[in-house]
Design an enzyme around this catalytic site. Sequence first.
Site, mmCIF file in Angstrom:
data_model
loop_
_atom_site.group_PDB
_atom_site.id
_atom_site.type_symbol
_atom_site.label_atom_id
_atom_site.label_comp_id
_atom_site.label_asym_id
_atom_site.label_seq_id
_atom_site.Cartn_x
_atom_site.Cartn_y
_atom_site.Cartn_z
ATOM 1 N N GLY A 177 -6.628 -6.895 0.390
ATOM 2 C CA GLY A 177 -6.500 -7.510 1.700
ATOM 3 C C GLY A 177 -5.694 -8.792 1.679
ATOM 4 O O GLY A 177 -4.542 -8.813 1.235
ATOM 5 N N LYS A 204 -15.309 -16.100 5.913
ATOM 6 C CA LYS A 204 -16.736 -15.995 6.189
ATOM 7 C C LYS A 204 -17.598 -15.756 4.957
ATOM 8 O O LYS A 204 -17.370 -14.827 4.201
ATOM 9 C CB LYS A 204 -16.974 -14.861 7.197
ATOM 10 N N GLY A 209 -12.123 -4.609 1.632
ATOM 11 C CA GLY A 209 -13.527 -4.235 1.792
ATOM 12 C C GLY A 209 -13.984 -3.272 0.707
ATOM 13 O O GLY A 209 -15.092 -3.384 0.167
ATOM 14 N N ARG A 238 0.820 -1.216 0.000
ATOM 15 C CA ARG A 238 0.000 0.000 0.000
ATOM 16 C C ARG A 238 0.853 1.266 0.000
ATOM 17 O O ARG A 238 0.430 2.299 -0.533
ATOM 18 C CB ARG A 238 -0.923 -0.003 1.214
HETATM 19 C C1 3PG Z 1 -8.504 -2.005 5.040
HETATM 20 O O1 3PG Z 1 -7.458 -2.509 5.456
HETATM 21 O O2 3PG Z 1 -9.466 -2.676 4.618
HETATM 22 C C2 3PG Z 1 -8.604 -0.515 4.970
HETATM 23 O O3 3PG Z 1 -7.403 0.079 5.312
HETATM 24 C C3 3PG Z 1 -9.743 -0.024 5.823
HETATM 25 O O4 3PG Z 1 -9.519 -0.366 7.160
HETATM 26 P P1 3PG Z 1 -10.738 -0.618 8.137
HETATM 27 O O5 3PG Z 1 -11.414 -1.880 7.659
HETATM 28 O O6 3PG Z 1 -10.157 -0.747 9.513
HETATM 29 O O7 3PG Z 1 -11.668 0.564 8.011
#
Ligand code: 3PG
Length: 398
Positions: free
Chosen positions: A355, A202, A379, A37
Site C-alpha cells: 500500500g 490510524k 491489508g 502491481r
Molecule cells: C488493496 O489495495 O489493498 C487491495 O487491492 C484490496 O483492495 P480493497 O481494500 O478495496 O479490498
Amino acid sequence: MKTLDELLQEGVNGRRVLVRADLNVPLDGKNITDDGRIRAVAPTVKALAEAGARVVVCSHLGRPKGAPDPAFSLAPVAKRLGEVLGREVAFATDTVGTDAETKAVAQGDGDVLLLENLRFNKGETSKDDTERAEFAGQLAAFGDLYVDDAFGAVHRKHASVYDVAKLLPHYAGWLIAKEVEVLSKLTGKPEQPYVVILGGAKVSDKLAVIDNLLDKVDTLIVGGGMMFTFLAAQGHEVGSSLLEKDQVEVCKSYLARAAELGVELLLPVDTVTAAEFAADAEPLTVSVDAIPAERMGLDIGPASAKLFAERIAGAETVFWNGPMGVFEFPDYAAGTKTVAQALVDSDAFSVVGGGDSAAAVRTLGLPEDGFGHISTGGGASLEYLEGKTLPGLDALEK
Ligand code: 3PG
Ligand code: MG
C-alpha cells in the site's frame, strides 16, 4: 497449495486459464501513477501466454458499488499491462457479459484478455453466499483452470478470490507464492535483531498486528499519524495532531506489555508540526514534550529519524508498514525518506508491507532492488502478519 510451476509442467497449451490479479493501481484520472502491481503479476500472465494458454485476467479497481462506473474502469490498466507484457491485451468492456464472452470465444492460444472491473458486479463482494457463488459460476465459465495471483486481495472473501477456487482446479501464481514465502519468514523465527516499523494514520488499523508481533520482535518502532495516540498514552499533549482517544488505553496496555516482555517500543522524540493540514504550511520541528496546542505533527522529526535509522542499521530482519509522515507533502517527507533509506542501506532482510509504504518507496525515488521484498499487499500483508486465516489462501489450500 499447487503452484504455477506444477501447472506449467502439466502443460497449458490451448487451455483456458482464468487469472485473478490485483491490478488495483493508483490512478490520477486515467493515468496510472504507480504500476508496481501490474509489473508484479506480469511474469505469471506472460508465462501462461508463452506456454500457449488462452489467458483471461480479472481484477478489481477501487471500490465501485457493484455497478459500472467509468471512473473505475480497467481500460487504462489493459493498455499498461500490454506494454509491460510486450504483447497485445484485449479488453472486455464488461466482466461476464456479451463483450467478455465474444472476446473470450475469439481467443487463440497465447492470447490475453482483461475483463472489466469485477466490482462492477454486485456478486463479487456480496456477503450473501448464494449471490457470490452465482457470480463465481459466471466467472468460472471463462476458464478450465484458475490461477490466483492477486496477493493484495487474498484477505477478501470475494467471489473471484474465494468462491471460484471451489469450481475450478486451482493454482497459486508466482507472486502469491513469493509473498507467502517471504511473509512466512516474518511470522516464524526471523533472524534477530528483528525490528518492525509501523506508521500510517490510524493506530486502530495496526492493533492486531502489534498484538501478534510484540512477543516476536526486539524493537517495535511507531511513527506516522498513529504515533500521537501512543504519545498521548505516555502522557504527552499532542496539540491538534491525529489522536484516537478511544485507543489510548490500548496503547497504554501495549507499552506495559512491551516493558514486561523486555521489548523496546520506540516512539519519536520530536515531530515536524504544521498549523494546518496543507502542503504549504510552514513546518516547525518541536520536541514531543512541547507540541503547541494549535499545531499538528505531520512527520517525525530529524532526531527521531536518526534514532530509527540506527535501530534499522543494527537489525537482521526488518518489516516496515506505513509512512512516518505525510510524505506526499515535500516538507513532511523527510522522516519517511530517512527510514526508507535506512532500509536500503542496511544488510538486513527487509520487507516493505504494501500500500502506502510501497508507493512511498517509489514516489521518493528509492531503488526497489534496495529492499529484500516489497509486498504488493497492504491489508493482505498486515492480516497475514496478524496470523489470520486469509480466505484467498485458504481456498487455494483446499
Ligand atoms: C488493496 O489495495 O489493498 C487491495 O487491492 C484490496 O483492495 P480493497 O481494500 O478495496 O479490498
Ligand atoms: Mg538493503
